[in-house]
Design a protein around this motif. Structure first.
Motif, short mmCIF file in Angstrom:
data_model
loop_
_atom_site.label_atom_id
_atom_site.label_comp_id
_atom_site.label_asym_id
_atom_site.label_seq_id
_atom_site.Cartn_x
_atom_site.Cartn_y
_atom_site.Cartn_z
N UNK A 37 0.83 -1.22 0.00
CA UNK A 37 0.00 0.00 0.00
C UNK A 37 0.86 1.27 0.00
N UNK A 38 0.31 2.34 -0.54
CA UNK A 38 0.99 3.62 -0.45
C UNK A 38 1.13 4.02 1.03
N UNK A 39 2.24 4.64 1.37
CA UNK A 39 2.48 5.06 2.74
C UNK A 39 1.61 6.28 3.07
N UNK A 40 0.73 6.13 4.04
CA UNK A 40 -0.17 7.21 4.43
C UNK A 40 0.30 7.95 5.67
N UNK A 41 0.99 7.25 6.56
CA UNK A 41 1.45 7.86 7.80
C UNK A 41 2.73 7.15 8.24
N UNK A 42 3.66 7.90 8.86
CA UNK A 42 4.88 7.29 9.36
C UNK A 42 5.45 8.11 10.49
N UNK A 43 6.40 7.51 11.19
CA UNK A 43 7.03 8.11 12.36
C UNK A 43 8.53 8.18 12.14
N UNK A 44 9.16 9.31 12.49
CA UNK A 44 10.60 9.48 12.40
C UNK A 44 11.12 10.16 13.66
N UNK A 45 12.43 10.05 13.86
CA UNK A 45 13.09 10.76 14.94
C UNK A 45 13.82 11.98 14.38
N UNK A 46 13.98 13.04 15.17
CA UNK A 46 14.69 14.22 14.67
C UNK A 46 16.13 13.92 14.27
N UNK A 47 16.61 14.63 13.27
CA UNK A 47 17.98 14.50 12.76
C UNK A 47 18.29 13.09 12.27
N UNK A 48 17.29 12.47 11.66
CA UNK A 48 17.48 11.15 11.06
C UNK A 48 17.02 11.18 9.61
N UNK A 49 17.50 10.21 8.85
CA UNK A 49 17.10 10.10 7.45
C UNK A 49 16.60 8.70 7.15
N UNK A 50 15.75 8.62 6.16
CA UNK A 50 15.21 7.34 5.70
C UNK A 50 15.07 7.45 4.18
N UNK A 51 15.91 6.73 3.45
CA UNK A 51 15.95 6.88 2.00
C UNK A 51 14.74 6.25 1.29
N UNK A 52 14.01 5.42 2.00
CA UNK A 52 12.82 4.81 1.39
C UNK A 52 11.61 4.95 2.31
N UNK A 53 11.47 6.13 2.89
CA UNK A 53 10.43 6.37 3.90
C UNK A 53 9.02 6.22 3.35
N UNK A 54 8.78 6.78 2.16
CA UNK A 54 7.43 6.79 1.58
C UNK A 54 7.39 5.92 0.34
N UNK A 55 6.47 4.97 0.33
CA UNK A 55 6.28 4.06 -0.81
C UNK A 55 5.08 4.54 -1.63
N UNK A 56 5.28 4.70 -2.94
CA UNK A 56 4.21 5.17 -3.83
C UNK A 56 4.08 4.20 -5.00
N UNK A 66 7.10 10.41 -10.03
CA UNK A 66 6.64 11.21 -8.91
C UNK A 66 7.23 12.60 -9.05
N UNK A 67 6.38 13.61 -9.06
CA UNK A 67 6.82 14.99 -9.25
C UNK A 67 6.22 15.90 -8.18
N UNK A 68 6.69 17.13 -8.15
CA UNK A 68 6.13 18.20 -7.29
C UNK A 68 6.04 17.78 -5.83
N UNK A 69 7.14 17.23 -5.30
CA UNK A 69 7.17 16.81 -3.90
C UNK A 69 7.34 18.02 -3.00
N UNK A 70 6.43 18.16 -2.03
CA UNK A 70 6.47 19.31 -1.12
C UNK A 70 6.23 18.84 0.32
N UNK A 71 6.85 19.54 1.26
CA UNK A 71 6.67 19.23 2.68
C UNK A 71 6.03 20.37 3.45
N UNK A 72 6.04 21.57 2.90
CA UNK A 72 5.46 22.71 3.58
C UNK A 72 6.34 23.27 4.68
N UNK A 73 7.57 22.72 4.85
CA UNK A 73 8.46 23.20 5.89
C UNK A 73 9.91 22.89 5.52
#
Length: 249
Positions: A37-56, A66-73
């Motif tokens: 399934x597409x990733x709808x929600x996830x949890x991370x810790x500050x100052x960490x990275x995840x190269x495959x965090x969101x599956x689409x 996948x285009x126009x990726x935005x985070x708003x922050x």
């Protein structure tokens, strides 16, 4: 002559049965693959990275991106890190993309993106909620009233006590040990119950046709504690593992 007649009769009977079987409705077994399934929600810790965090998941039968990726922050960095796209419509084809994330600070963020075709036309869009927090789900794990450590223990058994931080719900505890043959033995236990530690180490033992053999084991008999809990932010089931070691027989 009698033998010939009997043989012909048996042959005709076989043909009749075979014809009836062929006339029966035939069920088709599909070997379709399971799509993540597409990733709808996830949890991370500050100052960490995840190269495959969101599956689409990408559409089949056409080249898409996948285009126009935005985070708003500026505190959450997002980038398309992987994609597999194909014009194949085969049931085994599973085109998808991954979005990698780097979280700078705590907070709740929403990652939005578009799925576009080769010409850049938007076909659909998606969103993923990302919770970035540094609070720990598990407050403590104790064996025989002591916090776990990497040191070898000489205890054979003891009380296992797990304490969760506020908002995190303990769901299940499994204990994995190994038998005399080095194979896994998995048991489900209750919190604050007495567990028996494993006596034997895990064994890898493989022989090959050319006469060579691969054997590997350990000095330590490993008892693995797997804790399943519900994350208070995503409401998803998560797992954490801890290990207790004693000298193996």
């Amino acid at each position: 002559m009698k033998i010939f007649k009997r043989t012909v009769s048996l042959f005709l009977a076989f043909c009749l049965c075979a014809g009836m079987l062929l006339l029966q409705p035939q069920s088709t077994v599909s070997a379709a693959t399971t799509t993540t399934p597409n990733t709808k929600v996830l949890r991370m810790y500050p100052k960490t990275q995840n190269t495959s965090a969101i599956h689409v998941n990408l559409p089949k039968g056409k080249v898409c991106y996948v285009k126009n990726i935005k985070t708003g922050s500026k505190n959450l960095i997002a980038k398309n890190t992987y994609y597999y796209t194909s014009t194949s419509s085969d049931e085994y084809a599973a085109p998808y993309a991954s979005i990698g994330l780097y979280a700078k600070k705590k907070g709740k963020y929403v990652v939005s993106y578009d799925i576009c075709d080769k010409a850049g036309k938007k076909l659909s869009s998606g969103k993923t909620t990302v919770y970035v927090s540094d609070d720990q789900p598990i407050k403590s794990v104790k064996f025989d009233k002591k916090y776990l450590s990497s040191a070898i223990t000489f205890k054979k058994s003891g009380k296992l006590s797990i304490s969760m931080n506020k908002g995190y719900k303990l769901k299940k505890i499994t204990v994995t040990t190994y038998n005399k043959s080095g194979k896994e033995v998995v048991k489900t236990v209750k919190n604050n119950s007495t567990i028996k530690l494993g006596e034997y180490a895990q064994i890898y033992d493989n022989s090959y046709s050319d006469g060579s053999r691969y054997f590997s084991t350990s000095l330590a008999a490993r008892t693995q504690i797997k804790i399943t809990y519900t994350d208070k932010y995503t409401k998803q089931k998560c797992e954490s593992s801890y290990t207790i070691n004693r000298l193996a027989k």
